[in-house]
Design a protein around this motif. Structure first.
Motif, PDB file in Angstrom:
ATOM      1  N   LYS A  60       0.852  -1.192   0.000  1.00 24.17           N
ATOM      2  CA  LYS A  60       0.000   0.000   0.000  1.00 24.17           C
ATOM      3  C   LYS A  60       0.883   1.235   0.000  1.00 24.17           C
ATOM      4  O   LYS A  60       1.888   1.297   0.712  1.00 24.17           O
ATOM      5  CB  LYS A  60      -0.919  -0.006   1.219  1.00 24.17           C
ATOM      6  CG  LYS A  60      -1.930  -1.121   1.186  1.00 24.17           C
ATOM      7  CD  LYS A  60      -2.792  -1.107   2.430  1.00 24.17           C
ATOM      8  CE  LYS A  60      -3.774  -2.267   2.380  1.00 24.17           C
ATOM      9  NZ  LYS A  60      -4.558  -2.369   3.616  1.00 24.17           N
ATOM     10  N   ARG A  61       0.482   2.208  -0.782  1.00 20.45           N
ATOM     11  CA  ARG A  61       1.198   3.476  -0.866  1.00 20.45           C
ATOM     12  C   ARG A  61       0.210   4.624  -0.980  1.00 20.45           C
ATOM     13  O   ARG A  61      -0.910   4.458  -1.457  1.00 20.45           O
ATOM     14  CB  ARG A  61       2.144   3.513  -2.081  1.00 20.45           C
ATOM     15  CG  ARG A  61       3.331   2.580  -1.959  1.00 20.45           C
ATOM     16  CD  ARG A  61       4.295   3.106  -0.907  1.00 20.45           C
ATOM     17  NE  ARG A  61       5.449   2.257  -0.731  1.00 20.45           N
ATOM     18  CZ  ARG A  61       5.679   1.514   0.355  1.00 20.45           C
ATOM     19  NH1 ARG A  61       4.797   1.482   1.334  1.00 20.45           N
ATOM     20  NH2 ARG A  61       6.769   0.798   0.469  1.00 20.45           N
ATOM     21  N   SER A  62       0.648   5.798  -0.550  1.00 24.85           N
ATOM     22  CA  SER A  62      -0.080   7.039  -0.773  1.00 24.85           C
ATOM     23  C   SER A  62       0.685   7.835  -1.816  1.00 24.85           C
ATOM     24  O   SER A  62       1.924   7.838  -1.817  1.00 24.85           O
ATOM     25  CB  SER A  62      -0.186   7.856   0.517  1.00 24.85           C
ATOM     26  OG  SER A  62      -1.017   7.207   1.444  1.00 24.85           O
ATOM     27  N   VAL A  63      -0.049   8.510  -2.670  1.00 24.79           N
ATOM     28  CA  VAL A  63       0.551   9.349  -3.707  1.00 24.79           C
ATOM     29  C   VAL A  63       0.083  10.784  -3.470  1.00 24.79           C
ATOM     30  O   VAL A  63      -1.100  11.022  -3.230  1.00 24.79           O
ATOM     31  CB  VAL A  63       0.130   8.885  -5.120  1.00 24.79           C
ATOM     32  CG1 VAL A  63       0.773   9.762  -6.193  1.00 24.79           C
ATOM     33  CG2 VAL A  63       0.486   7.420  -5.327  1.00 24.79           C
ATOM     34  N   ILE A  64       1.015  11.711  -3.514  1.00 19.07           N
ATOM     35  CA  ILE A  64       0.723  13.137  -3.340  1.00 19.07           C
ATOM     36  C   ILE A  64       1.324  13.851  -4.540  1.00 19.07           C
ATOM     37  O   ILE A  64       2.510  13.682  -4.834  1.00 19.07           O
ATOM     38  CB  ILE A  64       1.341  13.684  -2.041  1.00 19.07           C
ATOM     39  CG1 ILE A  64       0.866  12.844  -0.842  1.00 19.07           C
ATOM     40  CG2 ILE A  64       0.997  15.156  -1.860  1.00 19.07           C
ATOM     41  CD1 ILE A  64       1.621  13.133   0.442  1.00 19.07           C
ATOM     42  N   VAL A  65       0.505  14.644  -5.234  1.00 20.97           N
ATOM     43  CA  VAL A  65       0.943  15.304  -6.463  1.00 20.97           C
ATOM     44  C   VAL A  65       0.586  16.796  -6.403  1.00 20.97           C
ATOM     45  O   VAL A  65      -0.513  17.158  -5.974  1.00 20.97           O
ATOM     46  CB  VAL A  65       0.276  14.665  -7.703  1.00 20.97           C
ATOM     47  CG1 VAL A  65       0.636  15.419  -8.964  1.00 20.97           C
ATOM     48  CG2 VAL A  65       0.661  13.213  -7.821  1.00 20.97           C
ATOM     49  N   ALA A  66       1.514  17.628  -6.851  1.00 19.89           N
ATOM     50  CA  ALA A  66       1.259  19.068  -6.939  1.00 19.89           C
ATOM     51  C   ALA A  66       1.928  19.619  -8.198  1.00 19.89           C
ATOM     52  O   ALA A  66       2.971  19.123  -8.619  1.00 19.89           O
ATOM     53  CB  ALA A  66       1.800  19.790  -5.712  1.00 19.89           C
ATOM     54  N   VAL A  67       1.324  20.632  -8.784  1.00 16.90           N
ATOM     55  CA  VAL A  67       1.930  21.368  -9.886  1.00 16.90           C
ATOM     56  C   VAL A  67       2.374  22.710  -9.321  1.00 16.90           C
ATOM     57  O   VAL A  67       1.552  23.472  -8.798  1.00 16.90           O
ATOM     58  CB  VAL A  67       0.949  21.557 -11.060  1.00 16.90           C
ATOM     59  CG1 VAL A  67       1.577  22.430 -12.148  1.00 16.90           C
ATOM     60  CG2 VAL A  67       0.536  20.206 -11.624  1.00 16.90           C
ATOM     61  N   LEU A  68       3.669  22.956  -9.401  1.00  9.32           N
ATOM     62  CA  LEU A  68       4.260  24.122  -8.747  1.00  9.32           C
ATOM     63  C   LEU A  68       5.310  24.779  -9.629  1.00  9.32           C
ATOM     64  O   LEU A  68       5.846  24.154 -10.552  1.00  9.32           O
ATOM     65  CB  LEU A  68       4.960  23.689  -7.441  1.00  9.32           C
ATOM     66  CG  LEU A  68       4.138  22.939  -6.414  1.00  9.32           C
ATOM     67  CD1 LEU A  68       5.044  22.383  -5.328  1.00  9.32           C
ATOM     68  CD2 LEU A  68       3.089  23.860  -5.824  1.00  9.32           C
ATOM     69  N   ASP A  69       5.633  26.005  -9.294  1.00  8.14           N
ATOM     70  CA  ASP A  69       6.793  26.671  -9.874  1.00  8.14           C
ATOM     71  C   ASP A  69       8.022  25.875  -9.442  1.00  8.14           C
ATOM     72  O   ASP A  69       8.094  25.377  -8.314  1.00  8.14           O
ATOM     73  CB  ASP A  69       6.863  28.107  -9.353  1.00  8.14           C
ATOM     74  CG  ASP A  69       8.028  28.865  -9.927  1.00  8.14           C
ATOM     75  OD1 ASP A  69       9.150  28.711  -9.392  1.00  8.14           O
ATOM     76  OD2 ASP A  69       7.832  29.587 -10.912  1.00  8.14           O
ATOM     77  N   ARG A  70       8.992  25.732 -10.322  1.00  7.05           N
ATOM     78  CA  ARG A  70      10.177  24.915 -10.023  1.00  7.05           C
ATOM     79  C   ARG A  70      10.912  25.386  -8.759  1.00  7.05           C
ATOM     80  O   ARG A  70      11.409  24.568  -7.989  1.00  7.05           O
ATOM     81  CB  ARG A  70      11.133  24.916 -11.201  1.00  7.05           C
ATOM     82  CG  ARG A  70      10.633  24.081 -12.349  1.00  7.05           C
ATOM     83  CD  ARG A  70      11.678  24.014 -13.476  1.00  7.05           C
ATOM     84  NE  ARG A  70      11.154  23.220 -14.561  1.00  7.05           N
ATOM     85  CZ  ARG A  70      11.163  21.886 -14.588  1.00  7.05           C
ATOM     86  NH1 ARG A  70      11.664  21.222 -13.575  1.00  7.05           N
ATOM     87  NH2 ARG A  70      10.662  21.233 -15.609  1.00  7.05           N
ATOM     88  N   GLU A  71      10.994  26.684  -8.547  1.00  4.94           N
ATOM     89  CA  GLU A  71      11.691  27.192  -7.357  1.00  4.94           C
ATOM     90  C   GLU A  71      10.945  26.817  -6.086  1.00  4.94           C
ATOM     91  O   GLU A  71      11.560  26.457  -5.082  1.00  4.94           O
ATOM     92  CB  GLU A  71      11.858  28.708  -7.453  1.00  4.94           C
ATOM     93  CG  GLU A  71      12.863  29.134  -8.495  1.00  4.94           C
ATOM     94  CD  GLU A  71      13.023  30.648  -8.544  1.00  4.94           C
ATOM     95  OE1 GLU A  71      12.695  31.332  -7.552  1.00  4.94           O
ATOM     96  OE2 GLU A  71      13.477  31.147  -9.583  1.00  4.94           O
ATOM     97  N   ILE A  72       9.619  26.867  -6.118  1.00  3.23           N
ATOM     98  CA  ILE A  72       8.821  26.478  -4.960  1.00  3.23           C
ATOM     99  C   ILE A  72       8.953  24.977  -4.717  1.00  3.23           C
ATOM    100  O   ILE A  72       9.096  24.525  -3.580  1.00  3.23           O
ATOM    101  CB  ILE A  72       7.345  26.908  -5.132  1.00  3.23           C
ATOM    102  CG1 ILE A  72       7.275  28.432  -5.095  1.00  3.23           C
ATOM    103  CG2 ILE A  72       6.448  26.277  -4.084  1.00  3.23           C
ATOM    104  CD1 ILE A  72       5.921  29.013  -5.411  1.00  3.23           C
TER     105      ILE A  72
END
Length: 126
Positions: A60-72
């Motif tokens: 079992k795994r959790s996945v967390i995804v975000a789209v961000l500015d590269r510096e952030i």
């Protein structure tokens, strides 16, 4: 195409996901948002797997995804490396060629109000 955006993905054991999410929620500057979901990991490293996970051949795994500015994203990686590093935490970044939200236009909303196929003509109408 915005070359400064990237997608950052974290994959971790479910019992670590809340800690990573809390770090992301407290990040300064505030993140615009992220998505989480449950997944199953397949591979060869089953040393810490439960008996049922070993029998099933996946963990079992959790996945967390975000789209961000590269510096952030770089700052977020630094924060998690210092305050949130946990066993079996994997991450990667990917370039994002486009990002936005689809919103209905006035004509699309009107079509939805009319219901399906209201423009269709019957044989006797032709």
């Amino acid at each position: 195409m915005d070359q400064s955006l990237c997608k950052i993905t974290f994959v971790c054991p479910p019992d670590s996901a809340d800690h990573i999410a809390e770090l992301m929620l407290s990040f300064d500057p505030p993140l615009p948002g992220f998505t989480t979901w449950m997944a199953e990991g397949h591979g060869f490293g089953f040393g810490d797997a439960t008996v049922s996970e070993r029998v099933r051949g996946r963990v079992k795994r959790s996945v967390i995804v975000a789209v961000l500015d590269r510096e952030i994203a770089a700052g977020l990686l630094d924060l998690i490396a210092t305050k949130g590093a946990v066993a079996h935490l994997t991450y990667w970044t990917e370039p994002v060629d486009g990002f936005g939200q689809m919103r209905p236009t006035d004509s699309a909303a009107q079509r939805d109000d009319e219901g399906p196929d209201t423009q269709a003509k019957t044989e006797s109408d032709r």
